[in-house]
Design a protein around this motif. Structure first.
Motif, PDB file in Angstrom:
ATOM      1  N   ARG A  47       0.267   9.483  -1.492  1.00 53.80           N
ATOM      2  CA  ARG A  47      -0.679   9.046  -2.522  1.00 53.80           C
ATOM      3  C   ARG A  47      -0.708   9.983  -3.719  1.00 53.80           C
ATOM      4  NH1 ARG A  47      -4.703   5.607  -1.537  1.00 53.80           N
ATOM      5  NH2 ARG A  47      -4.690   5.585  -3.818  1.00 53.80           N
ATOM      6  N   MET A  48      -0.140  11.178  -3.587  1.00 53.13           N
ATOM      7  CA  MET A  48      -0.130  12.120  -4.704  1.00 53.13           C
ATOM      8  C   MET A  48       0.851  11.645  -5.769  1.00 53.13           C
ATOM      9  SD  MET A  48      -2.378  14.180  -3.538  1.00 53.13           S
ATOM     10  CE  MET A  48      -2.294  15.537  -4.692  1.00 53.13           C
ATOM     11  N   GLU A  49       0.497  11.848  -7.024  1.00 51.36           N
ATOM     12  CA  GLU A  49       1.314  11.320  -8.116  1.00 51.36           C
ATOM     13  C   GLU A  49       2.579  12.140  -8.349  1.00 51.36           C
ATOM     14  OE1 GLU A  49      -1.101  10.955 -11.556  1.00 51.36           O
ATOM     15  OE2 GLU A  49      -2.435   9.436 -10.682  1.00 51.36           O
ATOM     16  N   ALA A  50       2.513  13.457  -8.155  1.00 49.04           N
ATOM     17  CA  ALA A  50       3.667  14.319  -8.399  1.00 49.04           C
ATOM     18  C   ALA A  50       4.247  14.806  -7.077  1.00 49.04           C
ATOM     19  CB  ALA A  50       3.280  15.503  -9.290  1.00 49.04           C
ATOM     20  N   LEU A  51       5.502  15.249  -7.136  1.00 48.67           N
ATOM     21  CA  LEU A  51       6.202  15.667  -5.918  1.00 48.67           C
ATOM     22  C   LEU A  51       5.602  16.938  -5.331  1.00 48.67           C
ATOM     23  CD1 LEU A  51       8.539  15.461  -3.889  1.00 48.67           C
ATOM     24  CD2 LEU A  51       9.945  16.728  -5.531  1.00 48.67           C
ATOM     25  N   LEU A  52       5.417  17.962  -6.162  1.00 50.00           N
ATOM     26  CA  LEU A  52       4.958  19.248  -5.644  1.00 50.00           C
ATOM     27  C   LEU A  52       3.556  19.174  -5.039  1.00 50.00           C
ATOM     28  CD1 LEU A  52       5.641  22.171  -5.181  1.00 50.00           C
ATOM     29  CD2 LEU A  52       4.831  22.697  -7.490  1.00 50.00           C
ATOM     30  N   PRO A  53       2.580  18.527  -5.710  1.00 49.81           N
ATOM     31  CA  PRO A  53       1.271  18.378  -5.048  1.00 49.81           C
ATOM     32  C   PRO A  53       1.351  17.580  -3.748  1.00 49.81           C
ATOM     33  CG  PRO A  53       1.057  17.978  -7.392  1.00 49.81           C
ATOM     34  CD  PRO A  53       2.526  18.066  -7.098  1.00 49.81           C
ATOM     35  N   GLY A 109     -11.257  -6.888 -10.964  1.00 47.65           N
ATOM     36  CA  GLY A 109      -9.971  -7.099 -11.597  1.00 47.65           C
ATOM     37  C   GLY A 109      -8.817  -6.723 -10.692  1.00 47.65           C
ATOM     38  N   PRO A 110      -7.578  -6.855 -11.181  1.00 46.92           N
ATOM     39  CA  PRO A 110      -6.407  -6.528 -10.365  1.00 46.92           C
ATOM     40  C   PRO A 110      -6.333  -5.021 -10.088  1.00 46.92           C
ATOM     41  CG  PRO A 110      -5.764  -6.972 -12.633  1.00 46.92           C
ATOM     42  CD  PRO A 110      -7.217  -7.329 -12.529  1.00 46.92           C
ATOM     43  N   ALA A 111      -5.981  -4.688  -8.888  1.00 45.15           N
ATOM     44  CA  ALA A 111      -5.861  -3.291  -8.485  1.00 45.15           C
ATOM     45  C   ALA A 111      -4.657  -3.142  -7.578  1.00 45.15           C
ATOM     46  CB  ALA A 111      -7.129  -2.821  -7.765  1.00 45.15           C
ATOM     47  N   SER A 112      -4.116  -1.935  -7.545  1.00 44.17           N
ATOM     48  CA  SER A 112      -2.977  -1.650  -6.682  1.00 44.17           C
ATOM     49  C   SER A 112      -3.087  -0.219  -6.190  1.00 44.17           C
ATOM     50  CB  SER A 112      -1.650  -1.856  -7.426  1.00 44.17           C
ATOM     51  OG  SER A 112      -1.538  -0.940  -8.502  1.00 44.17           O
ATOM     52  N   VAL A 113      -2.382   0.044  -5.126  1.00 42.95           N
ATOM     53  CA  VAL A 113      -2.355   1.383  -4.524  1.00 42.95           C
ATOM     54  C   VAL A 113      -0.951   1.939  -4.696  1.00 42.95           C
ATOM     55  CG1 VAL A 113      -2.606   2.705  -2.392  1.00 42.95           C
ATOM     56  CG2 VAL A 113      -4.147   0.794  -2.865  1.00 42.95           C
ATOM     57  N   ASN A 114      -0.870   3.133  -5.314  1.00 39.99           N
ATOM     58  CA  ASN A 114       0.422   3.775  -5.526  1.00 39.99           C
ATOM     59  C   ASN A 114       0.723   4.676  -4.345  1.00 39.99           C
ATOM     60  OD1 ASN A 114       2.745   4.917  -6.488  1.00 39.99           O
ATOM     61  ND2 ASN A 114       1.767   6.066  -8.139  1.00 39.99           N
ATOM     62  N   LEU A 156       5.713  14.926  16.792  1.00 40.21           N
ATOM     63  CA  LEU A 156       6.211  14.685  15.438  1.00 40.21           C
ATOM     64  C   LEU A 156       5.549  13.458  14.838  1.00 40.21           C
ATOM     65  CD1 LEU A 156      10.039  15.421  15.755  1.00 40.21           C
ATOM     66  CD2 LEU A 156       8.301  16.797  14.604  1.00 40.21           C
ATOM     67  N   LEU A 157       5.370  12.420  15.659  1.00 39.54           N
ATOM     68  CA  LEU A 157       4.667  11.220  15.187  1.00 39.54           C
ATOM     69  C   LEU A 157       3.227  11.561  14.821  1.00 39.54           C
ATOM     70  CD1 LEU A 157       4.749   8.100  14.829  1.00 39.54           C
ATOM     71  CD2 LEU A 157       3.930   7.935  17.178  1.00 39.54           C
ATOM     72  N   PHE A 158       2.583  12.368  15.644  1.00 42.24           N
ATOM     73  CA  PHE A 158       1.213  12.797  15.390  1.00 42.24           C
ATOM     74  C   PHE A 158       1.115  13.538  14.063  1.00 42.24           C
ATOM     75  CE2 PHE A 158      -1.954  16.230  15.839  1.00 42.24           C
ATOM     76  CZ  PHE A 158      -3.097  15.478  16.009  1.00 42.24           C
ATOM     77  N   LEU A 159       2.150  14.308  13.719  1.00 44.20           N
ATOM     78  CA  LEU A 159       2.138  15.062  12.469  1.00 44.20           C
ATOM     79  C   LEU A 159       2.541  14.216  11.266  1.00 44.20           C
ATOM     80  CD1 LEU A 159       3.846  18.416  13.561  1.00 44.20           C
ATOM     81  CD2 LEU A 159       1.432  18.066  13.068  1.00 44.20           C
ATOM     82  N   LEU A 160       3.596  13.423  11.429  1.00 46.29           N
ATOM     83  CA  LEU A 160       4.203  12.779  10.273  1.00 46.29           C
ATOM     84  C   LEU A 160       3.434  11.559   9.785  1.00 46.29           C
ATOM     85  CD1 LEU A 160       7.985  13.040  11.230  1.00 46.29           C
ATOM     86  CD2 LEU A 160       6.649  14.493   9.700  1.00 46.29           C
ATOM     87  N   VAL A 161       2.722  10.863  10.686  1.00 44.67           N
ATOM     88  CA  VAL A 161       1.997   9.663  10.246  1.00 44.67           C
ATOM     89  C   VAL A 161       0.924  10.004   9.220  1.00 44.67           C
ATOM     90  CG1 VAL A 161       0.392   7.864  11.005  1.00 44.67           C
ATOM     91  CG2 VAL A 161       2.537   8.226  12.231  1.00 44.67           C
ATOM     92  N   PRO A 162      -0.058  10.863   9.523  1.00 45.64           N
ATOM     93  CA  PRO A 162      -1.061  11.173   8.493  1.00 45.64           C
ATOM     94  C   PRO A 162      -0.477  11.925   7.315  1.00 45.64           C
ATOM     95  CG  PRO A 162      -1.337  12.612  10.384  1.00 45.64           C
ATOM     96  CD  PRO A 162      -0.316  11.596  10.781  1.00 45.64           C
ATOM     97  N   THR A 163       0.571  12.721   7.561  1.00 45.55           N
ATOM     98  CA  THR A 163       1.186  13.463   6.460  1.00 45.55           C
ATOM     99  C   THR A 163       1.805  12.522   5.444  1.00 45.55           C
ATOM    100  OG1 THR A 163       1.632  15.348   7.898  1.00 45.55           O
ATOM    101  CG2 THR A 163       2.925  15.185   5.885  1.00 45.55           C
ATOM    102  N   ALA A 164       2.577  11.556   5.922  1.00 44.20           N
ATOM    103  CA  ALA A 164       3.227  10.609   5.010  1.00 44.20           C
ATOM    104  C   ALA A 164       2.213   9.738   4.293  1.00 44.20           C
ATOM    105  CB  ALA A 164       4.212   9.742   5.789  1.00 44.20           C
ATOM    106  N   LEU A 165       1.162   9.320   5.004  1.00 43.32           N
ATOM    107  CA  LEU A 165       0.170   8.445   4.382  1.00 43.32           C
ATOM    108  C   LEU A 165      -0.596   9.170   3.281  1.00 43.32           C
ATOM    109  CD1 LEU A 165      -1.253   6.583   7.504  1.00 43.32           C
ATOM    110  CD2 LEU A 165       0.267   5.667   5.749  1.00 43.32           C
ATOM    111  N   ALA A 166      -0.996  10.419   3.543  1.00 45.09           N
ATOM    112  CA  ALA A 166      -1.809  11.145   2.560  1.00 45.09           C
ATOM    113  C   ALA A 166      -0.958  11.721   1.435  1.00 45.09           C
ATOM    114  CB  ALA A 166      -2.587  12.263   3.257  1.00 45.09           C
ATOM    115  N   ALA A 167       0.156  12.355   1.773  1.00 43.81           N
ATOM    116  CA  ALA A 167       0.980  12.977   0.739  1.00 43.81           C
ATOM    117  C   ALA A 167       1.613  11.950  -0.182  1.00 43.81           C
ATOM    118  CB  ALA A 167       2.071  13.833   1.393  1.00 43.81           C
TER     119      ALA A 167
END
Length: 261
Positions: A73-79, A10-15, A60-71
């Motif tokens: 995906r969290m639904e709330a701001l604090l997590p 079925g239809p799926a999406s990534v938040n 900074l690129l080394f840090l921010l790329v995986p950080t932005a991609l993983a963080a």
């Protein structure tokens, strides 16, 4: 990360950061980010090999790329912010282990800082950039946790990032101490053993003495209250200062030997 959504019926999406992306689009975004990461890393390594000034901004690129991609995906701001700090914390520890620790480069960095900042980039350790980012994220986590009210669940939350950062400073000082010694080649092994003893043997001794409530003096208790996190901050800073002073003593001893030679 996109495979579960691609294989789902079925239809799926990534938040991601409030954007609902198609799984195919998310997969291409991941590949593009990793390609950019790889090209930037290769470019930096080529410049280092050619003895050209290295740009600390690449880390900074080394840090921010995986950080932005993983963080993102969290639904709330604090997590999400907590996830971002955890990733940066882990990458800084990894960098402390893998990055070459060269006394000559450290001396050159101190010399350049005393004269001008134009040539600092060539000798600037990437881990120092990571420490600055980690401290900034710890402050952002504190602000977000203070503004987020979930009853008693948020007690001590604003201090978690600073408690973890205090121990990150301790780890940095431990690596510097052992790599300024006479047996620099064994510095990584000695640093890892020391950190393991502090994080395992220390709490074990407190457990035998029935002082488990003081285990925050050796590692961060994620479910601890504000007093536990304050203990972690104080203990981490004290341990970092002890190893930092010892590392400074070894630095001065090396400088005296070079002056005599």
């Amino acid at each position: 990360d996109a495979l579960p959504e691609l294989n789902a019926p079925g239809p799926a999406s990534v938040n991601w950061m409030g954007l609902h992306l198609l799984p195919e689009g998310w997969a291409f975004l991941l590949l593009g980010a990793l390609a950019l990461w790889a090209v930037g890393t290769c470019w930096r390594l080529m410049r280092v090999e050619l003895q050209a000034p290295a740009n600390p901004l690449w880390f900074l690129l080394f840090l921010l790329v995986p950080t932005a991609l993983a963080a993102g995906r969290m639904e709330a701001l604090l997590p999400g912010l907590a996830m971002a700090y955890a990733i940066v914390h882990g990458l800084v520890l990894l960098t402390l282990l893998l990055e070459p620790k060269d006394f000559v480069s450290w001396r050159s960095l101190v010399s350049e800082l005393g004269k001008t900042t134009r040539g600092v980039g060539r000798y600037w350790p990437a881990s120092l950039t990571g420490l600055i980012v980690a401290l900034g994220l710890a402050g952002v986590v504190a602000v977000a946790a203070t503004m987020t009210v979930h009853g008693g669940a948020s007690q001590g939350g604003p201090l978690v990032g600073f408690a973890a950062f205090a121990f990150l400073l301790r780890e940095t000082a431990i690596f510097a101490f052992f790599h300024l010694g006479a047996r620099q080649r064994r510095g990584d092994f000695a640093a890892i053993v020391t950190i393991a003893l502090l994080c395992v043997a220390g709490p074990a001794i407190l457990g035998v003495l029935q002082l488990e409530s003081l285990s925050g003096a050796f590692f961060v208790k994620m479910d601890g209250d504000a007093s536990s996190h304050l203990l972690s901050i104080a203990a981490g800073l004290v341990q970092a200062a002890v190893f930092g002073v010892a590392a400074q003593g070894r630095w001065q001893a090396r400088e005296k030997r070079l002056a005599v030679a």
